[in-house]
Design a protein around this motif. Structure first.
Motif, mmCIF file in Angstrom:
data_model
loop_
_atom_site.group_PDB
_atom_site.id
_atom_site.type_symbol
_atom_site.label_atom_id
_atom_site.label_comp_id
_atom_site.label_asym_id
_atom_site.label_seq_id
_atom_site.Cartn_x
_atom_site.Cartn_y
_atom_site.Cartn_z
ATOM 1 N N TRP A 117 -6.580 2.032 -7.518
ATOM 2 C CA TRP A 117 -6.554 3.201 -6.662
ATOM 3 C C TRP A 117 -7.754 3.106 -5.738
ATOM 4 N N TYR A 118 -7.683 3.808 -4.621
ATOM 5 C CA TYR A 118 -8.730 3.695 -3.611
ATOM 6 C C TYR A 118 -8.827 5.039 -2.903
ATOM 7 N N PHE A 174 -3.017 0.371 -4.272
ATOM 8 C CA PHE A 174 -2.835 -1.012 -3.839
ATOM 9 C C PHE A 174 -2.053 -1.777 -4.896
ATOM 10 N N ASP A 225 -16.180 4.107 0.386
ATOM 11 C CA ASP A 225 -14.955 4.362 -0.358
ATOM 12 C C ASP A 225 -15.241 4.366 -1.855
ATOM 13 N N ASN A 258 -10.277 6.658 0.250
ATOM 14 C CA ASN A 258 -10.834 6.309 1.542
ATOM 15 C C ASN A 258 -11.321 7.585 2.217
ATOM 16 N N LEU A 315 0.834 -1.194 0.000
ATOM 17 C CA LEU A 315 0.000 0.000 0.000
ATOM 18 C C LEU A 315 0.869 1.245 0.000
ATOM 19 N N ASN A 358 -5.126 6.012 -1.919
ATOM 20 C CA ASN A 358 -4.306 4.822 -1.722
ATOM 21 C C ASN A 358 -4.062 4.124 -3.053
ATOM 22 N N SER A 370 -8.167 9.979 2.070
ATOM 23 C CA SER A 370 -6.808 9.609 1.685
ATOM 24 C C SER A 370 -6.899 8.955 0.317
ATOM 25 N N LEU A 380 0.114 5.206 0.479
ATOM 26 C CA LEU A 380 -0.988 6.023 0.962
ATOM 27 C C LEU A 380 -0.582 7.492 0.994
ATOM 28 N N TRP A 381 -1.444 8.355 0.481
ATOM 29 C CA TRP A 381 -1.254 9.798 0.562
ATOM 30 C C TRP A 381 -2.401 10.366 1.373
ATOM 31 N N LYS A 382 -2.085 10.951 2.525
ATOM 32 C CA LYS A 382 -3.109 11.450 3.444
ATOM 33 C C LYS A 382 -2.796 12.892 3.834
#
Length: 118
Positions: A50-51, A41, A73, A53, A26, A39, A37, A28-30
């Motif tokens: 892409w995800y 995967f 999501d 969240n 993963l 993400n 965020s 992750l950019w938050k």
């Protein structure tokens, strides 16, 4: 199982449990003040999806960082050509339980509707 976890969360009595992330890498950019965020995967074959969240802004604690998942999501194709909502039923459930209220979230799924009030 997740519905039961939400039911327990609504009572205000729950415990943090240790877990190990498995099988998928993963990235992750938050942004700390944002309600989401982004993400990426990855599997051994490359980028799976892409995800997006949806979650509360991040807060620093003595243990590290704290946030709160808003349940629903967006799952986005690796080439960004398509997307779909994920966990709309769980989002509706936590809204009914009052875990997520209008003061926590302004998420509308899909087509701009709120799964509780529309």
């Amino acid at each position: 199982m997740r519905t039961e976890a939400f039911d327990a969360m609504a009572t205000g009595v729950w415990e943090l449990a240790a877990a190990v992330w498995q099988e998928i890498e993963l990235l992750l950019w938050k942004p700390p003040t944002e309600w989401f965020s982004v993400n990426a995967f990855y599997t051994s074959a490359g980028l799976r999806n892409w995800y997006v969240n949806f979650e509360r802004p991040t807060c620093r604690t003595t243990e590290g960082f704290d946030t709160f998942d808003l349940t629903v999501d967006l799952v986005v194709d690796p080439d960004l050509t398509g997307w779909q909502w994920k966990d709309e039923d769980e989002y509706a459930h936590v809204r009914r339980l009052g875990i997520i209220t209008d003061s926590h979230s302004d998420i509308r799924v899909p087509g701009g509707r709120d799964p509780i009030t529309d």
